[in-house]
Design a protein around this motif. Structure first.
Motif, PDB file in Angstrom:
ATOM      1  N   LEU A  26       0.825  -1.209   0.000  1.00  0.00           N
ATOM      2  CA  LEU A  26       0.000   0.000   0.000  1.00  0.00           C
ATOM      3  C   LEU A  26       0.859   1.259   0.000  1.00  0.00           C
ATOM      4  N   ASP A  27       0.586   2.132  -0.931  1.00  0.00           N
ATOM      5  CA  ASP A  27       1.147   3.476  -0.845  1.00  0.00           C
ATOM      6  C   ASP A  27       0.418   4.209   0.285  1.00  0.00           C
ATOM      7  N   VAL A  28       1.032   5.239   0.846  1.00  0.00           N
ATOM      8  CA  VAL A  28       0.443   5.919   2.004  1.00  0.00           C
ATOM      9  C   VAL A  28      -0.155   7.267   1.640  1.00  0.00           C
ATOM     10  N   ASP A  29       0.659   8.183   1.132  1.00  0.00           N
ATOM     11  CA  ASP A  29       0.203   9.551   0.895  1.00  0.00           C
ATOM     12  C   ASP A  29      -0.868   9.611  -0.178  1.00  0.00           C
ATOM     13  N   ASP A  30      -2.027  10.150   0.197  1.00  0.00           N
ATOM     14  CA  ASP A  30      -3.182  10.297  -0.700  1.00  0.00           C
ATOM     15  C   ASP A  30      -3.679   8.969  -1.244  1.00  0.00           C
ATOM     16  N   ALA A  31      -3.317   7.879  -0.586  1.00  0.00           N
ATOM     17  CA  ALA A  31      -3.799   6.552  -0.964  1.00  0.00           C
ATOM     18  C   ALA A  31      -4.405   5.888   0.269  1.00  0.00           C
ATOM     19  N   LEU A  32      -3.559   5.329   1.138  1.00  0.00           N
ATOM     20  CA  LEU A  32      -4.073   4.808   2.409  1.00  0.00           C
ATOM     21  C   LEU A  32      -4.580   5.951   3.282  1.00  0.00           C
ATOM     22  N   LEU A  33      -3.869   7.073   3.231  1.00  0.00           N
ATOM     23  CA  LEU A  33      -4.297   8.286   3.929  1.00  0.00           C
ATOM     24  C   LEU A  33      -4.987   9.229   2.960  1.00  0.00           C
ATOM     25  N   ASN A  85      -8.324   6.564   4.083  1.00  0.00           N
ATOM     26  CA  ASN A  85      -9.159   6.052   3.004  1.00  0.00           C
ATOM     27  C   ASN A  85      -9.796   4.772   3.552  1.00  0.00           C
ATOM     28  N   GLU A  86     -10.947   4.924   4.168  1.00  0.00           N
ATOM     29  CA  GLU A  86     -11.558   3.819   4.910  1.00  0.00           C
ATOM     30  C   GLU A  86     -11.851   2.613   4.019  1.00  0.00           C
ATOM     31  N   ASP A  87     -12.156   2.860   2.757  1.00  0.00           N
ATOM     32  CA  ASP A  87     -12.444   1.750   1.849  1.00  0.00           C
ATOM     33  C   ASP A  87     -11.189   0.904   1.605  1.00  0.00           C
ATOM     34  N   LEU A  88     -10.058   1.558   1.407  1.00  0.00           N
ATOM     35  CA  LEU A  88      -8.814   0.818   1.209  1.00  0.00           C
ATOM     36  C   LEU A  88      -8.380   0.118   2.492  1.00  0.00           C
ATOM     37  N   VAL A  89      -8.596   0.759   3.626  1.00  0.00           N
ATOM     38  CA  VAL A  89      -8.285   0.129   4.910  1.00  0.00           C
ATOM     39  C   VAL A  89      -9.082  -1.166   5.064  1.00  0.00           C
ATOM     40  N   ALA A  90     -10.377  -1.097   4.748  1.00  0.00           N
ATOM     41  CA  ALA A  90     -11.225  -2.289   4.865  1.00  0.00           C
ATOM     42  C   ALA A  90     -10.763  -3.378   3.898  1.00  0.00           C
ATOM     43  N   TYR A  91     -10.381  -2.988   2.702  1.00  0.00           N
ATOM     44  CA  TYR A  91      -9.908  -3.951   1.697  1.00  0.00           C
ATOM     45  C   TYR A  91      -8.635  -4.639   2.169  1.00  0.00           C
ATOM     46  N   PRO A 149      10.590 -10.807  -5.259  1.00  0.00           N
ATOM     47  CA  PRO A 149      10.906 -11.285  -6.617  1.00  0.00           C
ATOM     48  C   PRO A 149       9.804 -12.138  -7.235  1.00  0.00           C
ATOM     49  N   ASP A 150       8.925 -12.704  -6.403  1.00  0.00           N
ATOM     50  CA  ASP A 150       7.834 -13.530  -6.922  1.00  0.00           C
ATOM     51  C   ASP A 150       6.588 -12.714  -7.246  1.00  0.00           C
ATOM     52  N   GLY A 151       6.686 -11.396  -7.082  1.00  0.00           N
ATOM     53  CA  GLY A 151       5.579 -10.524  -7.449  1.00  0.00           C
ATOM     54  C   GLY A 151       4.873  -9.908  -6.266  1.00  0.00           C
ATOM     55  N   PHE A 152       4.120  -8.856  -6.547  1.00  0.00           N
ATOM     56  CA  PHE A 152       3.354  -8.142  -5.518  1.00  0.00           C
ATOM     57  C   PHE A 152       2.235  -7.359  -6.194  1.00  0.00           C
ATOM     58  N   ALA A 153       1.222  -7.057  -5.427  1.00  0.00           N
ATOM     59  CA  ALA A 153       0.155  -6.154  -5.880  1.00  0.00           C
ATOM     60  C   ALA A 153       0.410  -4.800  -5.230  1.00  0.00           C
ATOM     61  N   TYR A 154       0.106  -3.735  -5.958  1.00  0.00           N
ATOM     62  CA  TYR A 154       0.428  -2.403  -5.437  1.00  0.00           C
ATOM     63  C   TYR A 154      -0.787  -1.490  -5.519  1.00  0.00           C
ATOM     64  N   ALA A 155      -1.057  -0.823  -4.397  1.00  0.00           N
ATOM     65  CA  ALA A 155      -2.156   0.148  -4.335  1.00  0.00           C
ATOM     66  C   ALA A 155      -1.571   1.547  -4.283  1.00  0.00           C
ATOM     67  N   GLY A 156      -1.825   2.334  -5.313  1.00  0.00           N
ATOM     68  CA  GLY A 156      -1.306   3.698  -5.372  1.00  0.00           C
ATOM     69  C   GLY A 156      -2.290   4.640  -6.014  1.00  0.00           C
TER      70      GLY A 156
END
Length: 493
Positions: A26-33, A85-91, A149-156
């Protein structure tokens, strides 16, 4: 945007089981927050000492990573009350509950990021700027590829996050703009979910600049009316420009006040919903808006002459002094608020070149000091009801309630006395009023109104702001209409 859902979870059939199992970063600035921690710490730093602007410039020349580290070390930011960002927190919480590893990867300094991470029970790791390298864009992408190295999902949410999405296994859009969303989807990666950041809109901006408070600026028209110039087109135009000038200045300084009050507003029962405190309005948009409004107010005031410009500038300086320091000084804060109301009358006098009335100015000081104490009394009562021994961001204790009531009621009665003395000593000798007998309605109606304000305050039924309350209160409006009718009759009959 009102018709769009705030959250879109994509068809999971597009995402394989291995992709869904990779860590969620999770990105933080203007994403999680709903805010940016660099902006938050910079504002907090300037609030503590405006002269630190020179420190900020010096740190910035050493690089953003250095700036963030210095701010993190010098500013005790309250991360517990930053808007989410309550929706992302819940996710994220749901993903963690289902066995998925969840963590933060942010360009914010790691001293702050680690404190923020402890706020959430689903955060497994924190990756952040270290005071040397700014973890943003390609830098963040490189660190995450090495870490996972096996991959990741990113929220930004930002354009710089496109570099991270380019190397991620799947995408979560956390309040991204239309252009960033389009470019992210063009990468051809699976999109797990999209969280839409609601637009502020016109109504949101009007709330942010407190357009409802412009009613207070109608005080600039009082000298126009009392001087008999209301029928003069030029004087009316000058008063309208003065109204626009003080409205822009007031809105600009309201924004600055909200910027410096972010921490206190977020723990306040109603102020936490203000656009800046809630994150609906971003700091990076609020600062230039304040500058434009203040500049516009000064330009409009300058068009009316040096006296009006000087008074509007004095309003600005007094308001900034109030925001930085005076509002935390008990009694002085109420007197300062009254002075700001009285300055509005002074601006109206200067704009139309009316003859100043000492009666009017002294009456204004006493009346608005009383109303300011009513506002503080309401805050004291609600703070005590919420289990606090003092009012956050103010200099009042819960035990001050009795004294505040005494000072508020006494200044209200003093205002009524001044009005009575004015009618007795000046009105009957003035040529302006044809039937001054009607003006005796004023002290009677004013007594009823301020008594009602303080009765409701005593019963804890008053809104935070007595003036805003009066604008919506039918009885207050009725008494105001009665006084207006009495004035017209005394003037015209």
């Amino acid at each position: 945007m009102g018709a769009l859902p705030r959250v879109r979870v994509e068809d999971r059939s597009q995402i394989s089981g291995s992709e869904a199992a990779v860590p969620l970063v999770l990105d933080v600035d203007d994403a999680l927050l709903r805010t940016d921690m660099l902006h938050e710490t910079a504002i907090a730093c300037l609030k503590a000492n405006p002269l630190r602007i020179f420190n900020l410039v010096g740190w910035l020349f050493q690089g953003k990573a250095v700036l963030k580290r210095k701010l993190s070390e010098s500013v005790p930011l309250d991360v517990e009350n930053l808007p989410l960002n309550e929706d992302l927190v819940a996710y994220a919480r749901d993903a963690h509950a289902n066995g998925r590893k969840v963590g933060l990867a942010t360009a914010a300094d790691e001293l702050l990021a680690k404190r923020l991470g402890r706020r959430f029970d689903f955060v497994d790791f924190v990756i952040a700027s270290d005071g040397i390298s700014n973890l943003k864009g390609v830098n963040k992408a490189a660190v995450l590829v090495e870490r996972f190295p096996d991959g990741f999902a990113y929220a930004g949410d930002s354009r710089s996050d496109l570099d991270v999405w380019a190397v991620s296994q799947s995408i979560v859009l956390a309040g991204a703009s239309y252009d960033t969303t389009r470019k992210a989807r063009a990468l051809g990666k699976p999109v797990e979910a999209e969280f839409i950041r609601p637009r502020l809109g016109v109504r949101g901006w009007l709330r942010a600049v407190r357009a409802h408070q412009w009613a207070k600026n109608a005080l600039v028209f009082v000298p126009l009316v009392l001087s008999g110039l209301a029928t003069d087109p030029l004087a009316l135009a000058q008063a309208l420009v003065a109204f626009a000038a003080i409205s822009m200045m007031a809105s600009g300084t309201y924004l600055l006040n909200d910027l410096f009050d972010l921490r206190d507003d977020r723990i306040h029962w109603t102020k936490r919903n203000r656009p800046l405190a809630s994150g609906a309005l971003r700091i990076k948009h609020g600062v230039p808006a304040a500058a434009v409004l203040i500049g516009g107010g000064l330009v409009a005031a300058a068009s009316l002459g040096l006296a009006t410009f000087g008074l509007v500038a004095a309003y600005m300086v007094t308001t900034l002094a109030y925001s930085f320091y005076l509002k935390r000084q008990p009694i002085v804060d109420a007197f300062t608020l009254a002075a700001l109301f009285t300055l509005r009358l002074g601006i109206g006098i200067a704009a139309v070149s009316a003859v100043p009335s000492p009666w009017l100015l002294v009456f204004s000081m006493f009346l608005f000091t009383s109303l300011s104490f009513a506002k503080r009394q309401t805050e004291i009562q609600k703070s005590v009801a919420n289990g606090r021994s003092s009012v956050s961001g103010r200099g009042y204790l819960g035990s001050d309630a009795g004294m505040v009531v005494a000072m508020g009621v006494s200044t209200a009665m003093a205002a009524i006395t001044i009005m009575v003395l004015y009618i007795m000593n000046d009105v009957y000798n003035a040529e302006f009023y044809r039937q001054p007998l009607f003006l005796w309605v004023f002290p009677a109606a004013l007594f009823m109104w301020v008594s009602r304000i303080w009765l409701l305050c005593h019963r804890e039924q008053l809104n935070d702001d007595p003036v805003a309350f009066a604008i919506r209160d039918p009885i207050s409006l009725g008494l105001g209409g009665l006084m207006a009718g009495a004035f017209v009759l005394g003037w015209t009959l």
